[in-house]
Design an enzyme around this catalytic site. Structure first.
Site, PDB file in Angstrom:
ATOM      1  N   HIS A 222       0.812  -1.209   0.000  1.00  0.00           N
ATOM      2  CA  HIS A 222       0.000   0.000   0.000  1.00  0.00           C
ATOM      3  C   HIS A 222       0.853   1.270   0.000  1.00  0.00           C
ATOM      4  CE1 HIS A 222      -3.282   2.593   1.973  1.00  0.00           C
ATOM      5  NE2 HIS A 222      -3.821   2.162   0.847  1.00  0.00           N
ATOM      6  N   LYS A 224       3.223   4.446  -1.149  1.00  0.00           N
ATOM      7  CA  LYS A 224       3.312   5.392  -2.266  1.00  0.00           C
ATOM      8  C   LYS A 224       4.601   6.180  -2.082  1.00  0.00           C
ATOM      9  CE  LYS A 224      -1.317   4.907  -1.351  1.00  0.00           C
ATOM     10  NZ  LYS A 224      -1.925   4.458  -0.081  1.00  0.00           N
ATOM     11  N   ASP A 229      17.414  10.414  -6.820  1.00  0.00           N
ATOM     12  CA  ASP A 229      18.861  10.574  -6.622  1.00  0.00           C
ATOM     13  C   ASP A 229      19.302  10.384  -5.175  1.00  0.00           C
ATOM     14  OD1 ASP A 229      19.099  11.081  -9.326  1.00  0.00           O
ATOM     15  OD2 ASP A 229      19.087  13.255  -9.101  1.00  0.00           O
ATOM     16  N   HIS A 396      -9.191  11.294   2.482  1.00  0.00           N
ATOM     17  CA  HIS A 396      -8.352  10.105   2.331  1.00  0.00           C
ATOM     18  C   HIS A 396      -7.003  10.243   3.028  1.00  0.00           C
ATOM     19  CE1 HIS A 396      -5.821   7.239  -0.172  1.00  0.00           C
ATOM     20  NE2 HIS A 396      -6.860   6.476   0.118  1.00  0.00           N
ATOM     21  N   LYS A 398      -3.894  10.455   5.758  1.00  0.00           N
ATOM     22  CA  LYS A 398      -3.503   9.665   6.926  1.00  0.00           C
ATOM     23  C   LYS A 398      -2.495  10.498   7.721  1.00  0.00           C
ATOM     24  CE  LYS A 398      -3.971   6.760   3.149  1.00  0.00           C
ATOM     25  NZ  LYS A 398      -5.354   6.436   3.197  1.00  0.00           N
ATOM     26  N   ASP A 403       0.357  16.506  20.431  1.00  0.00           N
ATOM     27  CA  ASP A 403       0.719  17.727  21.153  1.00  0.00           C
ATOM     28  C   ASP A 403       1.092  18.816  20.152  1.00  0.00           C
ATOM     29  OD1 ASP A 403       0.106  16.421  23.516  1.00  0.00           O
ATOM     30  OD2 ASP A 403       2.154  15.743  23.836  1.00  0.00           O
TER      31      ASP A 403
END
Length: 478
Positions: A222, A224, A229, A396, A398, A403
């Site tokens: 999952h 991405k 370089d 969508h 995440k 704090d």
């Protein structure tokens, strides 16, 4: 007629026997007791409906895959040059926070990744900004590009990425492209062939070692990731498709978050890509090691996780982040179906006076997960947790904010699939300035959201409440 009835009876008995055998397998192999119970009851009671889904979804331990993945990781690290983490530390003046903080010590031990200073992280909000940064980074590549996505589509965004990668390959840049076989199931062979013909090293992350696992839907990658370089990396929630640009109703506008990372933490991101690439190819690309940025003091901890981990890394990361909060913990997730340990940590944090906020979508893209998440939301509200539903479009991203100093952004959702079944990637940053940027972004999101109240559950129709409870029965396998 008697012969037909005998055949039918034999078939029914055979299906029930197979269901009982599969139920025993689930008890022995599913990684959580809740998941084992859910599968065992379903297989024993309703084998007609659950045997085939269990073949695709239920074999969550993957003993053979796990053992082989760990062997490959060991081989990969033996064949590659491990970065000199100590030298990276010594080149920087460590100030502000100590890597000996108990939470950081736990995460470094959990992941095997160091807590590194000298990084710079840029917040990328939504698809237009994210893909502009991704394309710009690839355009600037001199030596190599590593690209990895769960979903790649053959639409105008996917074709733009394809053309750019082919152009860079023609200019002498080595391009390594990894896509997930299930997430990108609709990607046509023509797209793949064009990249390969253009000199791009493109591979599918898949579990096709044996026929029985050809359609295995777990053990998915999952992540991405784009690495350029060895000096710059981009990770986050966005895949390659026009829906991530907000161009696909009814979920548009699409709300998501990515980050661009420069500095020593890029070495950690490279290692996770190399592990995935080595799993597929048993080969290692030549790489460069990133340089510490002397004008940047941000501390970063990479949290790679997956089903081959010796510990349940992703779940434990969320528990540690929540437990470390003293004033607040804000979490955004498209799927709010936490396991018992994470949900307990959230409720306990609220009970000890921490402001706990959860931001989730108001529109579903997966109905069962959405309905189960609503019931968890109502239970969370009764425990003193603030739950909000994002109104403008599908949410969508995440993101975790702890704090006023720590923020984590990446690919992991708060559901069993991310916590235990998928390969995921989160980057924890410890920097007040960056945490403040994340706070302002989330405050804007909350301002476009509706707060969930406990009496919302009672006001829902009886059939809807029943549906939520039925959906939550599937929580351990969602």
């Amino acid at each position: 007629m008697h012969f037909d009835l005998l055949q039918i009876s034999t078939l029914v008995i055979a299906i029930h026997l197979l269901g009982l055998i599969a139920a025993g397998h689930a008890i022995m192999s599913v990684r959580t007791s809740q998941g084992a119970i859910a599968w065992a009851i379903a297989l024993a009671g309703l084998p007609y409906f659950t045997l085939i889904p269990y073949l695709f979804l239920g074999r969550t331990r993957f003993t053979g895959y796990v053992r082989k993945r760990r062997q490959r990781n060991t081989q990969m690290r033996g064949d590659s040059a491990e970065p000199n983490w100590r030298e990276m530390h010594e080149q920087m003046e460590i100030t502000g926070v100590t890597p000996l903080h108990p939470g950081i010590r736990a995460l470094t031990a959990l992941t095997g990744m160091p807590f590194l200073p000298g990084n710079k992280v840029r917040l990328l909000i939504d698809g237009t900004q994210t893909f502009a940064a991704i394309f710009a980074a690839i355009e600037a590549a001199k030596s190599y590009v590593m690209v990895q996505f769960f979903i790649v589509r053959d639409d105008h965004l996917g074709r733009s990425l394809r053309d750019l990668l082919i152009r860079k390959s023609a200019a002498g840049v080595a391009v390594y492209f990894l896509y997930d076989g299930i997430g990108s199931f609709s990607l046509p062979s023509r797209y793949i062939a064009e990249l390969a013909a253009g000199g791009v090293h493109i591979r599918e992350f898949a579990t096709k070692r044996r026929i029985v696992n050809r359609f295995q839907l777990n053990f998915r990658n999952h992540r991405k990731t784009v690495v350029v370089d060895g000096q710059c990396a981009l990770i986050g929630g966005l895949n390659v498709g026009v829906e991530y640009l907000g161009e696909q109703p009814p979920l548009s506008p699409w709300r998501d978050t990515h980050i661009e990372v420069c500095g020593p933490a890029v070495a950690c991101i490279q290692i996770t890509f190399l592990e995935d690439w080595y799993w597929v190819t048993q080969k290692l690309p030549a790489i460069e090691q990133p340089r510490p940025l002397r004008d940047a003091g941000m501390y970063c901890q990479l949290i790679p996780s997956g089903p081959a981990d010796s510990q349940e890394t992703c779940s434990l990361f969320f528990v540690e982040a929540i437990n470390s909060a003293r004033e607040r913990v804000w979490i955004t997730t498209p799927y709010f179906v936490p396991d018992e340990s994470v949900f307990a940590a959230l409720r306990l944090a609220a009970l000890r006076g921490v402001q706990v906020r959860i931001l989730m979508p108001s529109r579903p893209d997966h109905r069962v997960s959405f309905e189960a998440g609503l019931l968890y939301a109502y239970d969370a509200v009764r425990a003193g947790i603030e739950v909000y539903r994002y109104l403008p479009g599908f949410m969508h991203q995440k993101v975790v904010l702890v704090d006023d100093v720590a923020a984590a952004i990446g690919t992991a959702n708060l559901d069993n699939r991310s916590l235990r079944l998928n390969f995921e990637l989160m980057l924890l940053t410890v920097d007040r300035g960056f945490a403040s940027e994340v706070e302002q972004m989330l405050l804007a999101d909350f301002s476009h959201s509706k707060r969930v109240h406990a009496n919302d559950y009672l006001q829902a129709p009886a059939w809807r409440r029943f549906g939520m409870h039925v959906a939550r029965l599937f929580a351990p396998i969602l």
